[in-house]
Motif scaffolding. Structure first.
Motif, PDB file in Angstrom:
ATOM      1  N   LEU A 116       0.712  -1.119   0.001  1.00 31.79           N
ATOM      2  CA  LEU A 116       0.118   0.072   0.140  1.00 31.79           C
ATOM      3  C   LEU A 116       0.991   1.119   0.110  1.00 31.79           C
ATOM      4  O   LEU A 116       1.714   1.396   0.870  1.00 31.79           O
ATOM      5  CB  LEU A 116      -0.988   0.128   1.382  1.00 31.79           C
ATOM      6  CG  LEU A 116      -1.646   1.348   1.662  1.00 31.79           C
ATOM      7  CD1 LEU A 116      -2.427   1.794   0.460  1.00 31.79           C
ATOM      8  CD2 LEU A 116      -2.014   1.287   2.917  1.00 31.79           C
ATOM      9  N   LEU A 150      -3.256  -8.082   2.752  1.00 33.94           N
ATOM     10  CA  LEU A 150      -4.031  -7.330   2.300  1.00 33.94           C
ATOM     11  C   LEU A 150      -4.971  -6.612   3.362  1.00 33.94           C
ATOM     12  O   LEU A 150      -5.262  -5.476   3.413  1.00 33.94           O
ATOM     13  CB  LEU A 150      -4.818  -7.761   1.034  1.00 33.94           C
ATOM     14  CG  LEU A 150      -5.945  -6.980   0.715  1.00 33.94           C
ATOM     15  CD1 LEU A 150      -5.607  -5.691  -0.029  1.00 33.94           C
ATOM     16  CD2 LEU A 150      -6.881  -7.762  -0.378  1.00 33.94           C
ATOM     17  N   TRP A 158      -2.371   0.660  -4.762  1.00 35.85           N
ATOM     18  CA  TRP A 158      -1.848  -0.984  -4.380  1.00 35.85           C
ATOM     19  C   TRP A 158      -0.999  -1.400  -5.409  1.00 35.85           C
ATOM     20  O   TRP A 158      -1.154  -1.227  -6.736  1.00 35.85           O
ATOM     21  CB  TRP A 158      -3.422  -1.775  -4.427  1.00 35.85           C
ATOM     22  CG  TRP A 158      -4.201  -1.087  -3.252  1.00 35.85           C
ATOM     23  CD1 TRP A 158      -5.136  -0.275  -3.378  1.00 35.85           C
ATOM     24  CD2 TRP A 158      -4.317  -1.262  -1.878  1.00 35.85           C
ATOM     25  NE1 TRP A 158      -5.869   0.085  -2.008  1.00 35.85           N
ATOM     26  CE2 TRP A 158      -5.097  -0.669  -1.226  1.00 35.85           C
ATOM     27  CE3 TRP A 158      -3.445  -2.526  -0.818  1.00 35.85           C
ATOM     28  CZ2 TRP A 158      -5.374  -0.829   0.095  1.00 35.85           C
ATOM     29  CZ3 TRP A 158      -3.717  -2.315   0.438  1.00 35.85           C
ATOM     30  CH2 TRP A 158      -4.594  -1.726   0.821  1.00 35.85           C
TER      31      TRP A 158
END
Length: 95
Positions: free
Chosen positions: A10, A56, A82
């Motif tokens: 991220l 995630l 992402w």
């Protein structure tokens, strides 16, 4: 449904009053609580860039923290990207 255990990167750019207020320290603390690696870096334009790698689901929780309104200072906006993890981080550092 996406696999919440899939390892991701991220990258989040946080705009607002986020420099000189403990924002990077606070972000590092949240990331370490989630077991993520990465960095929180002050940018010349006043933003903070947050790069976090890990599952995630945990990265998504960090993003929620960044947008929660509970961070030091004042967050106006968070732009996210992402991608695949680079695996270049050990721990989570402030830069």
């Amino acid at each position: 449904m996406e696999d919440l255990e899939e390892s991701v990167r991220l990258t989040a750019w946080v705009r607002g009053r986020v420099q000189g207020v403990g924002f990077r320290w606070w972000t590092r603390s949240r990331a370490l609580e989630l077991g993520l690696s990465g960095a929180a870096t002050n940018l010349a334009d006043g933003r903070v860039e947050v790069v976090a790698e890990g599952p995630l689901g945990d990265c998504a929780r960090l993003l929620e923290h960044l947008r929660s309104g509970r961070a030091p200072g004042h967050v106006d906006s968070v732009v996210e990207r992402w991608s695949s993890p680079g695996g270049t981080f050990t721990g989570f550092v402030e830069r």
